[in-house]
Design a protein around this motif. Sequence first.
Motif, PDB file in Angstrom:
ATOM      1  N   HIS A 208       0.834  -1.205   0.000  1.00 48.51           N
ATOM      2  CA  HIS A 208       0.000   0.000   0.000  1.00 48.51           C
ATOM      3  C   HIS A 208       0.864   1.250   0.000  1.00 48.51           C
ATOM      4  O   HIS A 208       0.536   2.241  -0.667  1.00 48.51           O
ATOM      5  CB  HIS A 208      -0.930   0.002   1.212  1.00 48.51           C
ATOM      6  CG  HIS A 208      -2.026  -1.020   1.129  1.00 48.51           C
ATOM      7  ND1 HIS A 208      -2.991  -1.002   0.145  1.00 48.51           N
ATOM      8  CD2 HIS A 208      -2.306  -2.095   1.909  1.00 48.51           C
ATOM      9  CE1 HIS A 208      -3.826  -2.008   0.318  1.00 48.51           C
ATOM     10  NE2 HIS A 208      -3.432  -2.693   1.382  1.00 48.51           N
ATOM     11  N   VAL A 209       1.955   1.202   0.764  1.00 43.38           N
ATOM     12  CA  VAL A 209       2.861   2.355   0.821  1.00 43.38           C
ATOM     13  C   VAL A 209       3.416   2.655  -0.568  1.00 43.38           C
ATOM     14  O   VAL A 209       3.480   3.804  -1.012  1.00 43.38           O
ATOM     15  CB  VAL A 209       3.999   2.125   1.833  1.00 43.38           C
ATOM     16  CG1 VAL A 209       5.112   3.170   1.654  1.00 43.38           C
ATOM     17  CG2 VAL A 209       3.462   2.165   3.255  1.00 43.38           C
ATOM     18  N   ILE A 210       3.798   1.593  -1.253  1.00 39.39           N
ATOM     19  CA  ILE A 210       4.358   1.765  -2.600  1.00 39.39           C
ATOM     20  C   ILE A 210       3.295   2.380  -3.528  1.00 39.39           C
ATOM     21  O   ILE A 210       3.562   3.328  -4.269  1.00 39.39           O
ATOM     22  CB  ILE A 210       4.865   0.411  -3.149  1.00 39.39           C
ATOM     23  CG1 ILE A 210       6.084  -0.049  -2.336  1.00 39.39           C
ATOM     24  CG2 ILE A 210       5.221   0.526  -4.621  1.00 39.39           C
ATOM     25  CD1 ILE A 210       6.530  -1.467  -2.658  1.00 39.39           C
ATOM     26  N   ALA A 211       2.069   1.790  -3.441  1.00 36.90           N
ATOM     27  CA  ALA A 211       0.990   2.299  -4.301  1.00 36.90           C
ATOM     28  C   ALA A 211       0.654   3.751  -3.949  1.00 36.90           C
ATOM     29  O   ALA A 211       0.509   4.613  -4.823  1.00 36.90           O
ATOM     30  CB  ALA A 211      -0.258   1.420  -4.170  1.00 36.90           C
ATOM     31  N   ASN A 212       0.517   4.027  -2.620  1.00 42.03           N
ATOM     32  CA  ASN A 212       0.170   5.381  -2.176  1.00 42.03           C
ATOM     33  C   ASN A 212       1.273   6.373  -2.509  1.00 42.03           C
ATOM     34  O   ASN A 212       1.010   7.528  -2.843  1.00 42.03           O
ATOM     35  CB  ASN A 212      -0.105   5.400  -0.675  1.00 42.03           C
ATOM     36  CG  ASN A 212      -1.366   4.648  -0.313  1.00 42.03           C
ATOM     37  OD1 ASN A 212      -2.234   4.459  -1.167  1.00 42.03           O
ATOM     38  ND2 ASN A 212      -1.480   4.209   0.930  1.00 42.03           N
ATOM     39  N   ALA A 213       2.501   5.930  -2.375  1.00 40.69           N
ATOM     40  CA  ALA A 213       3.617   6.821  -2.707  1.00 40.69           C
ATOM     41  C   ALA A 213       3.568   7.200  -4.179  1.00 40.69           C
ATOM     42  O   ALA A 213       3.803   8.356  -4.553  1.00 40.69           O
ATOM     43  CB  ALA A 213       4.941   6.140  -2.374  1.00 40.69           C
ATOM     44  N   THR A 214       3.207   6.241  -5.018  1.00 36.86           N
ATOM     45  CA  THR A 214       3.095   6.529  -6.454  1.00 36.86           C
ATOM     46  C   THR A 214       1.952   7.507  -6.725  1.00 36.86           C
ATOM     47  O   THR A 214       2.085   8.477  -7.479  1.00 36.86           O
ATOM     48  CB  THR A 214       2.855   5.220  -7.234  1.00 36.86           C
ATOM     49  OG1 THR A 214       3.936   4.312  -6.958  1.00 36.86           O
ATOM     50  CG2 THR A 214       2.788   5.497  -8.735  1.00 36.86           C
ATOM     51  N   GLU A 215       0.789   7.243  -6.059  1.00 37.16           N
ATOM     52  CA  GLU A 215      -0.351   8.144  -6.231  1.00 37.16           C
ATOM     53  C   GLU A 215      -0.036   9.531  -5.693  1.00 37.16           C
ATOM     54  O   GLU A 215      -0.401  10.551  -6.298  1.00 37.16           O
ATOM     55  CB  GLU A 215      -1.579   7.564  -5.515  1.00 37.16           C
ATOM     56  CG  GLU A 215      -2.128   6.295  -6.162  1.00 37.16           C
ATOM     57  CD  GLU A 215      -3.297   5.720  -5.387  1.00 37.16           C
ATOM     58  OE1 GLU A 215      -3.691   6.362  -4.383  1.00 37.16           O
ATOM     59  OE2 GLU A 215      -3.811   4.660  -5.774  1.00 37.16           O
ATOM     60  N   ALA A 216       0.626   9.576  -4.527  1.00 35.33           N
ATOM     61  CA  ALA A 216       0.987  10.879  -3.948  1.00 35.33           C
ATOM     62  C   ALA A 216       1.922  11.639  -4.878  1.00 35.33           C
ATOM     63  O   ALA A 216       1.805  12.863  -5.047  1.00 35.33           O
ATOM     64  CB  ALA A 216       1.643  10.681  -2.579  1.00 35.33           C
ATOM     65  N   ASP A 217       2.822  10.918  -5.488  1.00 33.96           N
ATOM     66  CA  ASP A 217       3.749  11.548  -6.421  1.00 33.96           C
ATOM     67  C   ASP A 217       2.991  12.142  -7.611  1.00 33.96           C
ATOM     68  O   ASP A 217       3.229  13.283  -8.019  1.00 33.96           O
ATOM     69  CB  ASP A 217       4.766  10.519  -6.900  1.00 33.96           C
ATOM     70  CG  ASP A 217       5.805  11.148  -7.825  1.00 33.96           C
ATOM     71  OD1 ASP A 217       6.561  12.015  -7.363  1.00 33.96           O
ATOM     72  OD2 ASP A 217       5.829  10.784  -9.012  1.00 33.96           O
ATOM     73  N   HIS A 218       2.022  11.368  -8.139  1.00 35.25           N
ATOM     74  CA  HIS A 218       1.215  11.863  -9.249  1.00 35.25           C
ATOM     75  C   HIS A 218       0.391  13.078  -8.814  1.00 35.25           C
ATOM     76  O   HIS A 218       0.294  14.076  -9.548  1.00 35.25           O
ATOM     77  CB  HIS A 218       0.277  10.763  -9.765  1.00 35.25           C
ATOM     78  CG  HIS A 218       0.994   9.656 -10.482  1.00 35.25           C
ATOM     79  ND1 HIS A 218       2.050   9.881 -11.335  1.00 35.25           N
ATOM     80  CD2 HIS A 218       0.799   8.293 -10.474  1.00 35.25           C
ATOM     81  CE1 HIS A 218       2.487   8.727 -11.828  1.00 35.25           C
ATOM     82  NE2 HIS A 218       1.739   7.747 -11.317  1.00 35.25           N
ATOM     83  N   ALA A 219      -0.222  12.974  -7.603  1.00 34.04           N
ATOM     84  CA  ALA A 219      -1.063  14.068  -7.109  1.00 34.04           C
ATOM     85  C   ALA A 219      -0.257  15.341  -6.918  1.00 34.04           C
ATOM     86  O   ALA A 219      -0.661  16.434  -7.340  1.00 34.04           O
ATOM     87  CB  ALA A 219      -1.734  13.662  -5.793  1.00 34.04           C
ATOM     88  N   LEU A 220       0.892  15.209  -6.278  1.00 37.01           N
ATOM     89  CA  LEU A 220       1.733  16.383  -6.047  1.00 37.01           C
ATOM     90  C   LEU A 220       2.260  16.959  -7.359  1.00 37.01           C
ATOM     91  O   LEU A 220       2.391  18.177  -7.513  1.00 37.01           O
ATOM     92  CB  LEU A 220       2.893  16.027  -5.117  1.00 37.01           C
ATOM     93  CG  LEU A 220       2.497  15.891  -3.635  1.00 37.01           C
ATOM     94  CD1 LEU A 220       3.653  15.326  -2.843  1.00 37.01           C
ATOM     95  CD2 LEU A 220       2.073  17.225  -3.069  1.00 37.01           C
ATOM     96  N   THR A 221       2.532  16.077  -8.300  1.00 40.70           N
ATOM     97  CA  THR A 221       2.948  16.567  -9.615  1.00 40.70           C
ATOM     98  C   THR A 221       1.829  17.373 -10.257  1.00 40.70           C
ATOM     99  O   THR A 221       2.055  18.428 -10.847  1.00 40.70           O
ATOM    100  CB  THR A 221       3.338  15.377 -10.524  1.00 40.70           C
ATOM    101  OG1 THR A 221       4.406  14.644  -9.908  1.00 40.70           O
ATOM    102  CG2 THR A 221       3.780  15.874 -11.892  1.00 40.70           C
ATOM    103  N   GLY A 222       0.560  16.870 -10.100  1.00 35.51           N
ATOM    104  CA  GLY A 222      -0.594  17.603 -10.624  1.00 35.51           C
ATOM    105  C   GLY A 222      -0.786  18.935  -9.923  1.00 35.51           C
ATOM    106  O   GLY A 222      -1.112  19.948 -10.544  1.00 35.51           O
ATOM    107  N   ILE A 223      -0.594  18.924  -8.578  1.00 34.47           N
ATOM    108  CA  ILE A 223      -0.714  20.175  -7.820  1.00 34.47           C
ATOM    109  C   ILE A 223       0.322  21.180  -8.293  1.00 34.47           C
ATOM    110  O   ILE A 223       0.032  22.366  -8.495  1.00 34.47           O
ATOM    111  CB  ILE A 223      -0.563  19.898  -6.314  1.00 34.47           C
ATOM    112  CG1 ILE A 223      -1.760  19.100  -5.795  1.00 34.47           C
ATOM    113  CG2 ILE A 223      -0.410  21.205  -5.535  1.00 34.47           C
ATOM    114  CD1 ILE A 223      -1.587  18.609  -4.374  1.00 34.47           C
ATOM    115  N   ALA A 224       1.526  20.722  -8.459  1.00 28.70           N
ATOM    116  CA  ALA A 224       2.595  21.612  -8.920  1.00 28.70           C
ATOM    117  C   ALA A 224       2.252  22.196 -10.287  1.00 28.70           C
ATOM    118  O   ALA A 224       2.443  23.391 -10.535  1.00 28.70           O
ATOM    119  CB  ALA A 224       3.913  20.849  -8.980  1.00 28.70           C
TER     120      ALA A 224
END
Length: 468
Positions: A208-224
């Motif tokens: 889950h951490v791996i999956a969430n880390a990937t999603e968080a990375d995508h989300a933060l990239t979108g926010i940026a």
Amino acid sequence: MIPNPEFDGAQPAEQRMTKLADYAGRLGFEVVDIAGFLDTVDRQSQNQIRTLSEAQIAASEVMAANGTVRQALTSVTGITDQTLAKVEGSVAFVRESGQKSQSVAAWVQELAERMERVAKSLEAVEANNAHIADIARQVNILAINAKIEAARAGDSGRGFGVVAEAINELSQKTARAAGEIEENISTLSSWVGKLRDEAGTVSSDASHVIANATEADHALTGIAEGVRQTHSATRTMADEAEKVQYAVEKFHPAFDTIGTIARDTAEGIHIANTRVEKLVDSSETIFQTAVALGGASEDLFFINKTRQAAAEISALFTGALASGRISRADLFDRSYVPLAGTNPAQHMARFTQFTDEVLPEIQEAMLSIDPKVVFCAAIDPNGYLPTHNRKFSQPQSKDTAWNAANARNRRIFDDRVGLKAGRNTEPFLLQVYRRDMGAGKFVMMKDVSAPIFADGQHWGGLRLAYTF
């Protein structure tokens, strides 16, 4: 001055006065027509001045609002600059943390696999230990049997008995060691089992951490990216606000100049209108003087009929005061009570019921003296018209425009013509005016009035309006 051939010195004075009256009437027509046009232009110019003033205020408000917007955009741009830097830093940090989390999660998953292999190895060791323990039991049985056989053999089996005893002790030690090993393996297996279960749970969490880390990375990239777009948009808006400010600053002085010119023009039109109204008064005075000096006119018929009718009304009013039919205070009442729900507004005075009883007979008869006659009605010095002709005294409806044309009794007409007719005390007054027919159309009318007196006190005037 160029002499007018129509005025021959040999002509009788009455004939010349008649021509003068005729010219005065024509002059009045033209002057009133011009005055009406100027009055319309005057109202329009005043409306334009109000519109320009509102536009100037609006332009000033636009400048002020645009300044506020520029300040806000400058502040927003600065904030987005800071936000973008922070978001980009957060993205890098979270990405690095995610990578580390992914490494830890991978290690945890690998640890779980290793624990699984250790558990399997322990199971194999446990099986082998059980096999050893079984062999030790068999050896122990063999040693016991060997001791029994050595005892039977006596002295000759004594040496073999010693060996058997030694083997017996060794097998017992082996059995005890195997038991301890089995106990330790069991304990270790229990620990490894728990570790394996925990490692499995941690491994699942790691996934889950791996999956969430990937999603968080995508989300933060979108926010940026969103912050970058916002930052770009605010800069664009700031640039456009600068252009608006420049345009308004260029436009505002020109608008002020237009407003000044328009106000000066409107003032000139208003002055011209005022002077033309005085010219109307002068033309009316010339006409009345010419008629008074003996000049005949096509209007003389209407003047005489109006004076006769006004004299009849004066006699009626005087008689009513003498008989007590109405008091002087009521007849000369100047308080007008609005009638609720009327539009245009209608009013009642204390004499209205009395005039409704006595005026129609005289006023209605005046409508039939000539086809040109439009209306005949008495009016007081304030422009209050209590009793109109029956065709103009209809009950009001919901249609305001219809009411304005058909329910004209009990109304106050305080325009120039109405007030002059009600306040005139000369034998007669002839006025020319433009009657508003609606939709921007006007008809030139003549209005002759004669004063009404009640027991010697001026009450108002009787108006007779007719077309040219």
